[in-house]
Write a protein that holds these residues in place. Structure first.
Motif, mmCIF file in Angstrom:
data_model
loop_
_atom_site.group_PDB
_atom_site.id
_atom_site.type_symbol
_atom_site.label_atom_id
_atom_site.label_comp_id
_atom_site.label_asym_id
_atom_site.label_seq_id
_atom_site.Cartn_x
_atom_site.Cartn_y
_atom_site.Cartn_z
ATOM 1 N N PRO A 97 21.866 40.893 56.537
ATOM 2 C CA PRO A 97 21.684 41.112 55.101
ATOM 3 C C PRO A 97 22.815 40.472 54.293
ATOM 4 C CG PRO A 97 21.372 43.155 56.317
ATOM 5 C CD PRO A 97 21.918 42.164 57.286
ATOM 6 N N ILE A 98 22.436 39.764 53.226
ATOM 7 C CA ILE A 98 23.420 39.113 52.356
ATOM 8 C C ILE A 98 23.611 40.002 51.147
ATOM 9 C CG2 ILE A 98 23.888 37.083 50.917
ATOM 10 C CD1 ILE A 98 22.032 35.572 52.909
ATOM 11 N N GLY A 99 24.750 40.661 51.099
ATOM 12 C CA GLY A 99 25.048 41.563 49.994
ATOM 13 C C GLY A 99 25.900 40.871 48.951
ATOM 14 N N LEU A 100 26.311 41.671 48.012
ATOM 15 C CA LEU A 100 27.118 41.204 46.903
ATOM 16 C C LEU A 100 28.354 40.425 47.357
ATOM 17 C CD1 LEU A 100 27.253 41.586 43.857
ATOM 18 C CD2 LEU A 100 28.479 43.715 44.242
ATOM 19 N N GLN A 101 29.049 40.981 48.361
ATOM 20 C CA GLN A 101 30.319 40.389 48.788
ATOM 21 C C GLN A 101 30.132 39.090 49.573
ATOM 22 O OE1 GLN A 101 28.683 43.092 49.789
ATOM 23 N NE2 GLN A 101 30.011 44.321 51.101
ATOM 24 N N HIS A 102 28.864 38.748 49.900
ATOM 25 C CA HIS A 102 28.628 37.517 50.652
ATOM 26 C C HIS A 102 28.128 36.383 49.763
ATOM 27 C CE1 HIS A 102 27.600 40.870 53.580
ATOM 28 N NE2 HIS A 102 28.827 40.475 53.855
ATOM 29 N N LEU A 103 27.819 36.706 48.508
ATOM 30 C CA LEU A 103 27.263 35.664 47.634
ATOM 31 C C LEU A 103 28.384 34.952 46.882
ATOM 32 C CD1 LEU A 103 24.459 34.650 47.460
ATOM 33 C CD2 LEU A 103 24.229 35.750 45.259
ATOM 34 N N VAL A 104 29.477 34.793 47.589
ATOM 35 C CA VAL A 104 30.640 34.102 47.013
ATOM 36 C C VAL A 104 31.130 33.073 48.025
ATOM 37 C CG1 VAL A 104 31.457 35.945 45.488
ATOM 38 C CG2 VAL A 104 32.139 35.960 47.888
ATOM 39 N N GLN A 119 29.612 48.793 41.791
ATOM 40 C CA GLN A 119 30.376 48.171 42.886
ATOM 41 C C GLN A 119 31.534 47.327 42.362
ATOM 42 O OE1 GLN A 119 26.691 46.751 45.228
ATOM 43 N NE2 GLN A 119 28.138 47.284 46.818
ATOM 44 N N GLU A 120 32.520 47.143 43.248
ATOM 45 C CA GLU A 120 33.699 46.340 42.903
ATOM 46 C C GLU A 120 33.283 44.895 42.607
ATOM 47 O OE1 GLU A 120 37.148 47.252 42.904
ATOM 48 O OE2 GLU A 120 36.256 49.256 42.907
ATOM 49 N N ASP A 121 34.058 44.228 41.772
ATOM 50 C CA ASP A 121 33.809 42.814 41.474
ATOM 51 C C ASP A 121 34.040 41.993 42.750
ATOM 52 O OD1 ASP A 121 33.565 40.301 40.422
ATOM 53 O OD2 ASP A 121 35.167 40.499 38.941
ATOM 54 N N PRO A 122 33.029 41.233 43.221
ATOM 55 C CA PRO A 122 33.238 40.441 44.434
ATOM 56 C C PRO A 122 33.992 39.124 44.178
ATOM 57 C CG PRO A 122 31.005 40.154 43.665
ATOM 58 C CD PRO A 122 31.642 41.131 42.719
ATOM 59 N N VAL A 123 34.217 38.800 42.901
ATOM 60 C CA VAL A 123 34.863 37.525 42.541
ATOM 61 C C VAL A 123 36.364 37.741 42.337
ATOM 62 C CG1 VAL A 123 34.883 35.610 40.890
ATOM 63 C CG2 VAL A 123 32.736 36.770 41.407
ATOM 64 N N GLY A 124 37.187 36.820 42.873
ATOM 65 C CA GLY A 124 38.644 36.908 42.677
ATOM 66 C C GLY A 124 39.334 37.847 43.641
ATOM 67 N N VAL A 125 38.641 38.207 44.730
ATOM 68 C CA VAL A 125 39.238 39.100 45.731
ATOM 69 C C VAL A 125 40.155 38.266 46.635
ATOM 70 C CG1 VAL A 125 38.761 40.645 47.679
ATOM 71 C CG2 VAL A 125 37.199 40.597 45.710
ATOM 72 N N ALA A 180 18.293 38.758 41.680
ATOM 73 C CA ALA A 180 18.941 38.214 40.478
ATOM 74 C C ALA A 180 20.174 39.044 40.128
ATOM 75 C CB ALA A 180 17.960 38.202 39.312
ATOM 76 N N GLY A 181 20.073 40.358 40.284
ATOM 77 C CA GLY A 181 21.208 41.247 39.981
ATOM 78 C C GLY A 181 22.401 40.978 40.874
ATOM 79 N N ILE A 182 22.155 40.765 42.167
ATOM 80 C CA ILE A 182 23.242 40.475 43.113
ATOM 81 C C ILE A 182 23.899 39.143 42.766
ATOM 82 C CG2 ILE A 182 23.709 39.868 45.529
ATOM 83 C CD1 ILE A 182 21.658 42.042 46.305
ATOM 84 N N ALA A 183 23.055 38.129 42.495
ATOM 85 C CA ALA A 183 23.597 36.805 42.151
ATOM 86 C C ALA A 183 24.400 36.869 40.852
ATOM 87 C CB ALA A 183 22.449 35.798 42.030
ATOM 88 N N PHE A 184 23.882 37.610 39.871
ATOM 89 C CA PHE A 184 24.539 37.721 38.563
ATOM 90 C C PHE A 184 25.869 38.474 38.670
ATOM 91 C CE2 PHE A 184 25.174 40.205 34.612
ATOM 92 C CZ PHE A 184 25.384 39.160 33.733
ATOM 93 N N LYS A 185 25.856 39.580 39.389
ATOM 94 C CA LYS A 185 27.084 40.381 39.527
ATOM 95 C C LYS A 185 28.178 39.551 40.209
ATOM 96 C CE LYS A 185 29.674 44.255 40.354
ATOM 97 N NZ LYS A 185 29.870 45.550 39.745
ATOM 98 N N SER A 186 27.778 38.655 41.127
ATOM 99 C CA SER A 186 28.792 37.839 41.801
ATOM 100 C C SER A 186 29.089 36.544 41.038
ATOM 101 C CB SER A 186 28.414 37.572 43.264
ATOM 102 O OG SER A 186 27.067 37.257 43.393
ATOM 103 N N GLY A 187 28.786 36.560 39.736
ATOM 104 C CA GLY A 187 29.245 35.497 38.837
ATOM 105 C C GLY A 187 28.438 34.215 38.881
ATOM 106 N N ASN A 188 27.219 34.287 39.419
ATOM 107 C CA ASN A 188 26.405 33.080 39.546
ATOM 108 C C ASN A 188 25.319 33.008 38.483
ATOM 109 O OD1 ASN A 188 27.419 32.034 42.246
ATOM 110 N ND2 ASN A 188 26.823 34.116 42.798
#
Length: 397
Positions: free
Chosen positions: A377-384, A70-76, A114-122
């Motif tokens: 549902p809280i996905g990758l793009q919402h954990l920012v 998936q696309e990087d959710p950080v810096g969008v 943990a994977g979702i939180a980690f991918k979103s830079g947390n």
């Protein structure tokens, strides 16, 4: 504070995690077996969530592999504006910092959340239940192996071996900065976290979900949607309550068929005053039952006289999770969907789809019944969160 890892490193760690989960598949299942054998409780849904088998490991592998794609959710960039004084203004997504996940019995959360939180830079703080301790520690050791492989600090994924008292003390006076807490579990866990936490909490409320069989319902669709809603009793998107329009044609035939199909799959069926008298069911003790999330082979059927009254009843008793209307009348469906105050509303479909993977998010950290800052549902793009980037050449106001 950990410096944000590059997206290449984050993805590489996730893909390595997939490899390690496959390599350690047998070992994870064997260790989980010791957790299952040690579990002395009688909560069937807890046992179901605790269990790791081959298909659960497959899901874990699929979750981290998909996250890596998936696309990087950080810096969008969410907004940009050129000020009349020449400053260039951007609003961009940014990671929260440290996310704490408190959960019961589900070793797959140690991978997916943990994977979702980690991918979103947390940075992630994991506080799992004691019943899944061995399984969780095994999976966290794999996270650490994957992080080390790419020169990243093992601090990114930390497991907190706290008991209830230590957890309370940490929530009230954290020994490190925590930016967001996500409790995943029953009402008691959520109430405990809300009571003691000193930072924002995303609430995943009770899933006592409703199906309304409108008078213009298709019988087959209604039966399928209700029975599918009871296909996994440990899920928060399961159905507990069915409301049947009293003007449904051939209502008796439908209700009899529904009761017999529910009994075939060992579901205990209770009725409100009218339904229990008419169909010989055990009557509910009080209206308070409509508030309950059963997480069990149990369902309540009631009779109702209009869509408006159904909306009012769901808004009074539901935990704000999911509800379905079964009808061939699109205007009635629209009325129901716009006015039922739930995170997910359905027309002629099962509530079992309230799930990040099923709704196109790829996975989920939790399902929020709050309205801030994300619902459902809280996905990758919402954990920012977001922050403002302002570029100037010496402008002053």
């Amino acid at each position: 504070m950990n410096t944000l890892l590059s997206i290449e490193t984050r993805n590489a760690v996730l893909l390595k995690m997939a490899v390690l989960l496959e390599r350690e598949r047998k070992s994870i299942i064997a260790i989980n077996k010791t957790d299952l054998e040690a579990y002395k409780g009688d909560d069937i849904s807890m046992f179901d969530r605790l269990k790791v088998d081959d298909s659960k490991v497959d899901e874990m592998i699929k979750a981290v592999t998909h996250l890596a794609s998936q696309e990087d959710p950080v810096g969008v960039e969410r907004f940009s504006f050129k000020h009349e004084n020449g400053m260039q203004v951007y609003n961009k997504t940014a990671s929260f910092g440290t996310v704490m996940i408190i959960y019961e019995s589900r070793p797959d959360v140690t991978v997916e959340a943990a994977g979702i939180a980690f991918k979103s830079g947390n940075k992630i703080l994991l506080k799992g239940g004691k019943e899944s301790l061995r399984s969780n520690l095994k999976i966290v050791a794999l996270w650490h192996e994957a992080l080390k492989e790419f020169g990243a600090s093992t601090d990114w994924v930390e497991y907190l071996k706290f008991n209830r008292t230590e957890t309370q003390a940490f929530l009230e006076k954290p020994t490190q900065k925590v930016d967001l807490i996500v409790p995943r579990g029953g009402e008691r866990l959520i109430a405990f976290v809300k009571q003691h936490a000193t930072c924002p909490v995303i609430i995943s409320g009770r899933g006592n979900n409703f199906v309304y069989v409108h008078k213009e319902a298709d019988f087959d669709i209604a039966l399928d949607v209700i029975l599918n809603g009871k296909s996994k009793i440990s899920a928060c998107n399961a159905v507990d309550n069915v409301l049947i329009d009293k003007n449904l044609p051939n209502k008796q035939a439908f209700v009899k068929s529904l009761i017999s199909k529910l009994k075939e799959i060992k579901v205990e069926v209770l009725g409100d005053d009218r339904i229990s008298k008419e169909y010989g069911l055990e009557a509910i003790k009080s209206d308070a039952v409509w508030y309950e999330e059963f997480l069990d082979y149990k369902m309540v059927i009631g009779e109702i006289d209009s869509n408006q009254n159904t909306i009012a009843m769901i808004n009074k008793y539901s935990g704000g999770h999911s509800s379905t209307i079964v009808t061939s009348n699109d205007a009635e469906a629209k009325l129901f969907m716009e006015n039922v105050d739930n995170a997910a509303v359905y027309h002629n479909a099962s509530t079992r789809f309230t799930d990040g993977g099923q709704l196109g998010l790829g996975g989920e950290l939790a399902i929020s019944t709050d309205k801030l800052h994300q619902r459902g549902p809280i996905g990758l793009q919402h954990l920012v969160t977001n922050k403002w980037y302002v570029h100037g050449t010496g402008q002053t106001r």
